[in-house]
Design a protein around this motif. Structure first.
Motif, mmCIF file in Angstrom:
data_model
loop_
_atom_site.group_PDB
_atom_site.id
_atom_site.type_symbol
_atom_site.label_atom_id
_atom_site.label_comp_id
_atom_site.label_asym_id
_atom_site.label_seq_id
_atom_site.Cartn_x
_atom_site.Cartn_y
_atom_site.Cartn_z
ATOM 1 N N LEU A 1 0.817 -1.208 0.000
ATOM 2 C CA LEU A 1 0.000 0.000 0.000
ATOM 3 C C LEU A 1 0.853 1.262 0.000
ATOM 4 O O LEU A 1 0.491 2.266 -0.630
ATOM 5 C CB LEU A 1 -0.938 0.004 1.213
ATOM 6 C CG LEU A 1 -2.015 -1.082 1.234
ATOM 7 C CD1 LEU A 1 -2.760 -1.063 2.562
ATOM 8 C CD2 LEU A 1 -2.988 -0.925 0.077
ATOM 9 N N SER A 2 1.995 1.212 0.664
ATOM 10 C CA SER A 2 2.879 2.373 0.723
ATOM 11 C C SER A 2 3.461 2.731 -0.643
ATOM 12 O O SER A 2 3.950 3.840 -0.847
ATOM 13 C CB SER A 2 4.015 2.131 1.718
ATOM 14 O OG SER A 2 4.773 0.998 1.338
ATOM 15 N N GLU A 3 3.384 1.812 -1.604
ATOM 16 C CA GLU A 3 3.907 2.028 -2.949
ATOM 17 C C GLU A 3 2.801 2.442 -3.924
ATOM 18 O O GLU A 3 2.930 2.255 -5.128
ATOM 19 C CB GLU A 3 4.583 0.753 -3.458
ATOM 20 C CG GLU A 3 5.737 0.277 -2.599
ATOM 21 C CD GLU A 3 6.271 -1.090 -3.035
ATOM 22 O OE1 GLU A 3 7.483 -1.182 -3.330
ATOM 23 O OE2 GLU A 3 5.467 -2.048 -3.075
ATOM 24 N N TRP A 4 1.741 3.031 -3.416
ATOM 25 C CA TRP A 4 0.565 3.295 -4.238
ATOM 26 C C TRP A 4 0.888 4.158 -5.450
ATOM 27 O O TRP A 4 0.364 3.925 -6.546
ATOM 28 C CB TRP A 4 -0.540 3.941 -3.401
ATOM 29 C CG TRP A 4 -0.298 5.376 -3.052
ATOM 30 C CD1 TRP A 4 0.337 5.852 -1.952
ATOM 31 C CD2 TRP A 4 -0.644 6.508 -3.848
ATOM 32 N NE1 TRP A 4 0.406 7.220 -1.990
ATOM 33 C CE2 TRP A 4 -0.191 7.656 -3.145
ATOM 34 C CE3 TRP A 4 -1.292 6.692 -5.068
ATOM 35 C CZ2 TRP A 4 -0.364 8.951 -3.626
ATOM 36 C CZ3 TRP A 4 -1.478 7.976 -5.556
ATOM 37 C CH2 TRP A 4 -1.009 9.091 -4.845
ATOM 38 N N LYS A 5 1.747 5.166 -5.284
ATOM 39 C CA LYS A 5 2.038 6.069 -6.405
ATOM 40 C C LYS A 5 2.760 5.320 -7.521
ATOM 41 O O LYS A 5 2.445 5.508 -8.713
ATOM 42 C CB LYS A 5 2.888 7.252 -5.926
ATOM 43 C CG LYS A 5 3.070 8.343 -6.993
ATOM 44 C CD LYS A 5 1.724 8.964 -7.364
ATOM 45 C CE LYS A 5 1.876 10.220 -8.229
ATOM 46 N NZ LYS A 5 2.349 9.897 -9.587
ATOM 47 N N LEU A 6 3.701 4.465 -7.167
ATOM 48 C CA LEU A 6 4.398 3.662 -8.173
ATOM 49 C C LEU A 6 3.416 2.730 -8.873
ATOM 50 O O LEU A 6 3.472 2.564 -10.101
ATOM 51 C CB LEU A 6 5.514 2.857 -7.502
ATOM 52 C CG LEU A 6 6.301 1.900 -8.403
ATOM 53 C CD1 LEU A 6 6.960 2.644 -9.566
ATOM 54 C CD2 LEU A 6 7.348 1.146 -7.584
ATOM 55 N N ALA A 7 2.506 2.136 -8.107
ATOM 56 C CA ALA A 7 1.506 1.241 -8.700
ATOM 57 C C ALA A 7 0.633 1.979 -9.710
ATOM 58 O O ALA A 7 0.385 1.479 -10.819
ATOM 59 C CB ALA A 7 0.640 0.631 -7.599
ATOM 60 N N PHE A 8 0.173 3.174 -9.368
ATOM 61 C CA PHE A 8 -0.637 3.973 -10.287
ATOM 62 C C PHE A 8 0.163 4.337 -11.538
ATOM 63 O O PHE A 8 -0.366 4.318 -12.657
ATOM 64 C CB PHE A 8 -1.141 5.238 -9.588
ATOM 65 C CG PHE A 8 -2.429 5.051 -8.836
ATOM 66 C CD1 PHE A 8 -3.575 5.733 -9.205
ATOM 67 C CD2 PHE A 8 -2.504 4.189 -7.749
ATOM 68 C CE1 PHE A 8 -4.777 5.578 -8.509
ATOM 69 C CE2 PHE A 8 -3.688 4.023 -7.039
ATOM 70 C CZ PHE A 8 -4.825 4.716 -7.423
ATOM 71 N N ASP A 9 1.447 4.669 -11.360
ATOM 72 C CA ASP A 9 2.292 5.020 -12.509
ATOM 73 C C ASP A 9 2.472 3.832 -13.444
ATOM 74 O O ASP A 9 2.384 3.972 -14.670
ATOM 75 C CB ASP A 9 3.656 5.519 -12.027
ATOM 76 C CG ASP A 9 3.586 6.889 -11.374
ATOM 77 O OD1 ASP A 9 2.562 7.575 -11.556
ATOM 78 O OD2 ASP A 9 4.546 7.262 -10.672
ATOM 79 N N VAL A 10 2.735 2.649 -12.882
ATOM 80 C CA VAL A 10 2.894 1.434 -13.691
ATOM 81 C C VAL A 10 1.611 1.139 -14.456
ATOM 82 O O VAL A 10 1.636 0.816 -15.654
ATOM 83 C CB VAL A 10 3.283 0.243 -12.792
ATOM 84 C CG1 VAL A 10 3.112 -1.087 -13.539
ATOM 85 C CG2 VAL A 10 4.712 0.389 -12.296
ATOM 86 N N PHE A 11 0.479 1.264 -13.785
ATOM 87 C CA PHE A 11 -0.815 0.994 -14.429
ATOM 88 C C PHE A 11 -1.071 1.983 -15.552
ATOM 89 O O PHE A 11 -1.495 1.596 -16.653
ATOM 90 C CB PHE A 11 -1.924 1.057 -13.390
ATOM 91 C CG PHE A 11 -3.284 0.742 -13.933
ATOM 92 C CD1 PHE A 11 -3.679 -0.570 -14.143
ATOM 93 C CD2 PHE A 11 -4.175 1.754 -14.256
ATOM 94 C CE1 PHE A 11 -4.935 -0.865 -14.667
ATOM 95 C CE2 PHE A 11 -5.432 1.469 -14.763
ATOM 96 C CZ PHE A 11 -5.809 0.161 -14.968
ATOM 97 N N GLU A 12 -0.818 3.261 -15.303
ATOM 98 C CA GLU A 12 -1.099 4.288 -16.306
ATOM 99 C C GLU A 12 -0.186 4.151 -17.521
ATOM 100 O O GLU A 12 -0.599 4.411 -18.655
ATOM 101 C CB GLU A 12 -0.953 5.677 -15.689
ATOM 102 C CG GLU A 12 -1.433 6.797 -16.586
ATOM 103 C CD GLU A 12 -1.544 8.113 -15.859
ATOM 104 O OE1 GLU A 12 -2.195 9.033 -16.385
ATOM 105 O OE2 GLU A 12 -0.977 8.237 -14.745
#
Length: 348
Positions: A321-332
């Motif tokens: 959960l703490s990596e949420w911004k990276l996860a959103f970037d990878v998805f986008e």
């Protein structure tokens, strides 16, 4: 507990925060969330393209373990591995109404937009929304049940669109396209999957999952291929727009035969120029769908139980959960296919 929250309206305004653990009320259960899928809805909420009621925890594709039950719920449910429908039914709602509808006038509310969702360590949901995961389905795979149910609704239940022997063309090789592919192959259709150069890894997965043809539209003449492999060169019997792009929607309109079927599965998110005259000239059946129904969830679980659908090859990234911004970037950036949050990352 940790949670990824939309804390205010406006572009962005998402953060990981500490928030109290929820407690189940009457008719509810508390889940320990083991996996939660990131999808286009979450990205649109981040961009402020969808109306939500902040502060609210994001995430509606979930799988977890029942660790506590509320009043009126049997303790025999404890420790069960489950997934959950995304809309909460109230006493005044129609039980057959769409699970994630944008129409909020039927006594329903939705997790991740109106009440807290699954990008958290724990989540409370109504017990009546639960579906038990098949024994061989992992939490990671179970988190993709919601998109599978949505595709079952679109492809099999909203005026069934595929018949054995049909030539079907899918535009898009992400999660929606690859799940659609597997349902079509189970229905004994011949399937062509379309993508672009940036989709090369996804197209390789489509090939491994049974696509009869995978086509990079930037390097191959898709119109010639469809003419070659369709009956009497008339065109595809049915086409599925799973990419959410105007270009692919226009391509499919030209690829489908007269009296064929055009199915829109992904939202494009804006008004586009689209050939309604061609719909008339070809006498096409055009269908769309809005999320899921209880029946589509039941059928999705059946497909998993009988191992007709493979979820594992679609999962490419796991994040805390703490990596949420990276996860959103990878998805986008469309770097992988399915991106998951693992709130309890050290557990299966």
């Amino acid at each position: 507990m940790q949670a990824v929250m939309k804390f205010a309206a406006g572009m962005g305004n998402v953060k990981v925060c500490e928030t109290p653990e929820p407690n189940p009320g009457p008719g509810q259960v508390k889940l320990k969330v083991h996996a939660a899928g990131l999808c286009d809805t979450d990205l649109r909420i981040y961009r402020d393209e969808l109306q939500v009621k902040p502060p609210v925890i994001l995430g509606h594709e979930i799988a977890g373990e029942i660790i506590e039950v509320g009043q009126g719920i049997s303790e025999t449910l404890l420790n069960l591995r489950v997934t959950s429908q995304t809309r909460f039914q109230t006493s005044n709602s129609r039980r057959d109404h769409n699970d994630h509808s944008t129409n909020h006038n039927h006594g329903e509310i939705s997790i991740d937009s109106e009440v807290n969702g699954g990008f958290a360590e724990y989540l409370v949901v109504p017990a009546q929304n639960l579906h038990r995961l098949p024994e061989h389905t992992s939490y990671r795979e179970g988190a993709i049940t919601e998109p599978l149910a949505r595709i079952v609704h679109s492809v099999l239940l909203t005026a069934p669109t595929v018949r054995a022997g049909d030539l079907a063309v899918i535009a898009g090789s992400g999660t929606v396209g690859l799940l659609t592919l597997q349902i079509l192959k189970a229905s004994h259709a011949t399937v062509i999957v379309l993508g672009t150069s940036e989709d090369s890894d996804r197209l390789a997965v489509a090939h491994d999952l049974g696509a009869d043809y995978v086509v990079n539209i930037e390097t191959r003449d898709i119109f010639a291929l469809v003419q070659d492999v369709s009956i009497q060169g008339l065109g595809a019997d049915v086409v599925y727009e799973c990419s959410g792009t105007p270009l692919m929607a226009r391509h499919l309109l030209h690829l489908v035969r007269r009296y064929g079927r055009f199915v829109q599965l992904e939202r494009i998110g804006k008004h586009i120029t689209w050939g309604l005259d061609e719909v008339c000239d070809k006498e096409l059946t055009v269908t769309g769908s809005n999320a899921t129904t209880p029946e589509s969830w039941t059928r999705a679980i059946h497909l998993l139980e009988n191992q007709i659908i493979k979820m594992g090859p679609l999962i490419t990234h796991d994040f805390m959960l703490s990596e949420w911004k990276l996860a959103f970037d990878v998805f986008e950036r469309r770097t992988g296919i399915k991106v998951l949050f693992r709130p309890h990352f050290d557990q299966a």
